[in-house]
Design a protein around this motif. Sequence first.
Motif, PDB file in Angstrom:
ATOM      1  N   ASP A 137      44.211  28.689  27.967  1.00 43.17           N
ATOM      2  CA  ASP A 137      45.493  28.886  29.373  1.00 43.17           C
ATOM      3  C   ASP A 137      45.449  30.997  29.366  1.00 43.17           C
ATOM      4  O   ASP A 137      45.868  31.666  28.382  1.00 43.17           O
ATOM      5  CB  ASP A 137      46.211  28.181  29.003  1.00 43.17           C
ATOM      6  CG  ASP A 137      47.557  28.823  29.938  1.00 43.17           C
ATOM      7  OD1 ASP A 137      47.264  29.622  30.808  1.00 43.17           O
ATOM      8  OD2 ASP A 137      48.933  28.758  29.575  1.00 43.17           O
ATOM      9  N   ARG A 143      46.833  32.694  31.402  1.00 40.42           N
ATOM     10  CA  ARG A 143      48.352  32.993  31.566  1.00 40.42           C
ATOM     11  C   ARG A 143      49.242  34.289  31.344  1.00 40.42           C
ATOM     12  O   ARG A 143      48.720  35.655  31.564  1.00 40.42           O
ATOM     13  CB  ARG A 143      49.030  32.240  32.048  1.00 40.42           C
ATOM     14  CG  ARG A 143      50.865  32.858  33.002  1.00 40.42           C
ATOM     15  CD  ARG A 143      51.978  32.026  33.330  1.00 40.42           C
ATOM     16  NE  ARG A 143      50.844  31.073  34.219  1.00 40.42           N
ATOM     17  CZ  ARG A 143      51.170  31.233  35.639  1.00 40.42           C
ATOM     18  NH1 ARG A 143      51.419  32.146  35.772  1.00 40.42           N
ATOM     19  NH2 ARG A 143      50.689  30.494  36.397  1.00 40.42           N
ATOM     20  N   PRO A 144      48.654  33.714  29.683  1.00 42.51           N
ATOM     21  CA  PRO A 144      49.534  35.021  29.057  1.00 42.51           C
ATOM     22  C   PRO A 144      48.582  36.011  29.227  1.00 42.51           C
ATOM     23  O   PRO A 144      49.001  37.258  28.784  1.00 42.51           O
ATOM     24  CB  PRO A 144      49.689  34.590  27.671  1.00 42.51           C
ATOM     25  CG  PRO A 144      49.618  32.710  28.081  1.00 42.51           C
ATOM     26  CD  PRO A 144      48.720  32.890  29.142  1.00 42.51           C
ATOM     27  N   GLY A 201      47.627  37.513  33.664  1.00 40.99           N
ATOM     28  CA  GLY A 201      49.358  37.231  34.265  1.00 40.99           C
ATOM     29  C   GLY A 201      48.879  36.217  35.695  1.00 40.99           C
ATOM     30  O   GLY A 201      50.126  36.059  36.452  1.00 40.99           O
ATOM     31  N   ARG A 202      47.400  35.165  35.864  1.00 39.93           N
ATOM     32  CA  ARG A 202      47.937  34.432  36.765  1.00 39.93           C
ATOM     33  C   ARG A 202      47.339  32.472  36.146  1.00 39.93           C
ATOM     34  O   ARG A 202      46.928  33.014  34.926  1.00 39.93           O
ATOM     35  CB  ARG A 202      46.951  34.834  37.885  1.00 39.93           C
ATOM     36  CG  ARG A 202      47.601  35.929  38.289  1.00 39.93           C
ATOM     37  CD  ARG A 202      46.107  36.075  39.609  1.00 39.93           C
ATOM     38  NE  ARG A 202      46.968  37.261  40.074  1.00 39.93           N
ATOM     39  CZ  ARG A 202      47.414  37.505  41.563  1.00 39.93           C
ATOM     40  NH1 ARG A 202      48.319  36.516  41.705  1.00 39.93           N
ATOM     41  NH2 ARG A 202      47.629  38.436  41.759  1.00 39.93           N
ATOM     42  N   GLY A 203      47.603  32.104  36.752  1.00 34.00           N
ATOM     43  CA  GLY A 203      47.333  30.430  36.060  1.00 34.00           C
ATOM     44  C   GLY A 203      45.970  29.938  36.278  1.00 34.00           C
ATOM     45  O   GLY A 203      45.158  30.057  37.519  1.00 34.00           O
ATOM     46  N   LEU A 204      45.092  30.188  35.250  1.00 36.80           N
ATOM     47  CA  LEU A 204      43.983  29.845  34.851  1.00 36.80           C
ATOM     48  C   LEU A 204      43.257  29.100  33.960  1.00 36.80           C
ATOM     49  O   LEU A 204      43.714  29.512  32.920  1.00 36.80           O
ATOM     50  CB  LEU A 204      42.825  30.981  35.273  1.00 36.80           C
ATOM     51  CG  LEU A 204      41.810  30.891  35.150  1.00 36.80           C
ATOM     52  CD1 LEU A 204      41.144  30.278  36.362  1.00 36.80           C
ATOM     53  CD2 LEU A 204      40.493  32.396  35.688  1.00 36.80           C
ATOM     54  N   TYR A 205      43.001  28.183  33.741  1.00 37.80           N
ATOM     55  CA  TYR A 205      42.457  27.454  33.230  1.00 37.80           C
ATOM     56  C   TYR A 205      40.912  27.381  32.763  1.00 37.80           C
ATOM     57  O   TYR A 205      40.236  27.384  33.489  1.00 37.80           O
ATOM     58  CB  TYR A 205      42.762  25.987  32.466  1.00 37.80           C
ATOM     59  CG  TYR A 205      44.309  26.053  32.467  1.00 37.80           C
ATOM     60  CD1 TYR A 205      44.581  25.734  31.508  1.00 37.80           C
ATOM     61  CD2 TYR A 205      44.984  25.619  33.562  1.00 37.80           C
ATOM     62  CE1 TYR A 205      46.182  25.680  30.919  1.00 37.80           C
ATOM     63  CE2 TYR A 205      46.292  24.730  33.305  1.00 37.80           C
ATOM     64  CZ  TYR A 205      46.812  25.683  32.391  1.00 37.80           C
ATOM     65  OH  TYR A 205      48.422  24.895  32.315  1.00 37.80           O
ATOM     66  N   MET A 225      39.772  35.693  39.402  1.00 36.45           N
ATOM     67  CA  MET A 225      40.773  36.629  39.521  1.00 36.45           C
ATOM     68  C   MET A 225      41.173  37.261  40.560  1.00 36.45           C
ATOM     69  O   MET A 225      42.216  37.300  41.783  1.00 36.45           O
ATOM     70  CB  MET A 225      41.161  37.738  38.271  1.00 36.45           C
ATOM     71  CG  MET A 225      41.723  37.139  37.177  1.00 36.45           C
ATOM     72  SD  MET A 225      43.489  36.488  36.965  1.00 36.45           S
ATOM     73  CE  MET A 225      43.002  35.011  37.170  1.00 36.45           C
ATOM     74  N   LEU A 254      42.740  33.964  43.279  1.00 39.98           N
ATOM     75  CA  LEU A 254      43.752  34.189  43.557  1.00 39.98           C
ATOM     76  C   LEU A 254      44.671  34.747  43.892  1.00 39.98           C
ATOM     77  O   LEU A 254      45.873  34.335  44.364  1.00 39.98           O
ATOM     78  CB  LEU A 254      43.824  33.319  41.946  1.00 39.98           C
ATOM     79  CG  LEU A 254      43.338  32.192  41.703  1.00 39.98           C
ATOM     80  CD1 LEU A 254      43.214  32.323  39.331  1.00 39.98           C
ATOM     81  CD2 LEU A 254      43.865  31.315  41.785  1.00 39.98           C
ATOM     82  N   SER A 259      48.383  31.373  45.603  1.00 34.22           N
ATOM     83  CA  SER A 259      47.708  30.841  43.823  1.00 34.22           C
ATOM     84  C   SER A 259      49.573  30.202  44.071  1.00 34.22           C
ATOM     85  O   SER A 259      49.050  29.468  42.181  1.00 34.22           O
ATOM     86  CB  SER A 259      47.321  31.795  43.016  1.00 34.22           C
ATOM     87  OG  SER A 259      47.666  32.574  42.922  1.00 34.22           O
ATOM     88  N   THR A 278      46.728  24.308  40.135  1.00 32.67           N
ATOM     89  CA  THR A 278      46.138  24.107  39.613  1.00 32.67           C
ATOM     90  C   THR A 278      44.430  24.671  39.486  1.00 32.67           C
ATOM     91  O   THR A 278      43.707  24.287  40.222  1.00 32.67           O
ATOM     92  CB  THR A 278      45.867  22.675  39.104  1.00 32.67           C
ATOM     93  OG1 THR A 278      47.306  22.088  38.406  1.00 32.67           O
ATOM     94  CG2 THR A 278      44.869  22.224  37.609  1.00 32.67           C
TER      95      THR A 278
END
Length: 380
Positions: free
Chosen positions: A18, A20-21, A24-28, A267, A270, A275, A279
């Motif tokens: 993950d 995001r931490p 800073g954006r939701g991406l797996y 990045m 997004l 975004s 998911t």
Amino acid sequence: MSVISAPYTFNEEDLYVDLRPVLGRGLYLKCEGFNFAGSIKLKPATEMVEAAERAGVLTPRSVLLESSSGNMGVALSMIAASKGYRFLCVTDSRCNLSTRLVMKALGAQVHVITEPSAEGGFLRARIDYVRALCALDDRYVWLSQYTNPENWRAHYRRTGPAIARAFPKLDVLFVGAGTTGTLMGCARYFRHWHRRVRIVAVDSVGSVTFGGAPGRRMLPGLGMSVSPPLLDESYVDEADTIRACHHLARRGFLFGGSTGTVVSGAMRWLAAHDSAGLTAVAIAPDLGERYLETVYQANWVEALYGEDILRPGGPAADSAPPVLVSGPRVRHRSRRDEARAGGIRTVGPSRPAPGSWSAGSAPLRDAGDGRASDTVGEGA
């Protein structure tokens, strides 16, 4: 507990990071480097070899042959060692030293092309050499990752379904474009899935995969110097490095150059789109240990990109952002298109080019139909 007897039978398919931490954006990030070959290339390598075995092309006297910039060569080296085949990898001077050493440790022969062709660069020189070997000895079996449909089928059968199981509400998938095997396999799978998934192909600057201007590419793994025969752009919605790698490494994630490019491109995409609530998954082809002398070596990075490349606000790697091709650009490739794309002549029954390694007693066939293919691309 997993117990195996052959190294190519193990692959960690369900590990994701993950981001995001970290970013800073939701991406797996789907991690494909946890197998004995160290990269996603294990899957197509296994499929191509086993398809050739089923077709009766591979025999105990065969010598596997492939042109590779690195990861495919390692995967085939491992499989050849496990199955008892000889293997010759034809690479060039851009291949990481550590990658070459791994192949040799696994028992493969490695021939490094040191001089590019006047008209086609290192790719042309590599393929000319491969074809010369094929003309010399019929024991060589060229799997041709660039044209072999088992390349994309491996990802249609395995990578795409694995992502679908983990993320049943997937909205967008980011895939690096090399030979386009991973890209096309996943794109074809999700085209027929129960929900719409946007496929974003991330390409490197200097690649011509999606029509960009050809240029110098120092990192192996992504990009092509000719339009890849496996590519069908009608499946791709959009097509879009070093700093991203270092940023992830500072948080404990050591990935390869291809992953840095894919994450950087994801990045940017997004940030440019709405975004929120999406998911998103990106595929990380390998880990970073084989890039310690390049991507993670300060002198190498500064010599190519300048001293400011890793400073906050410094210039982006590859001296330009990843290529973003607005899409969809629908183009169906015919066999005639593919024949033009390679621009590589068939080598006649002559000796390999001066300075090339001499096989001595070994010849080459294309595992697809028993002859060398006329169209090839460049990738890992």
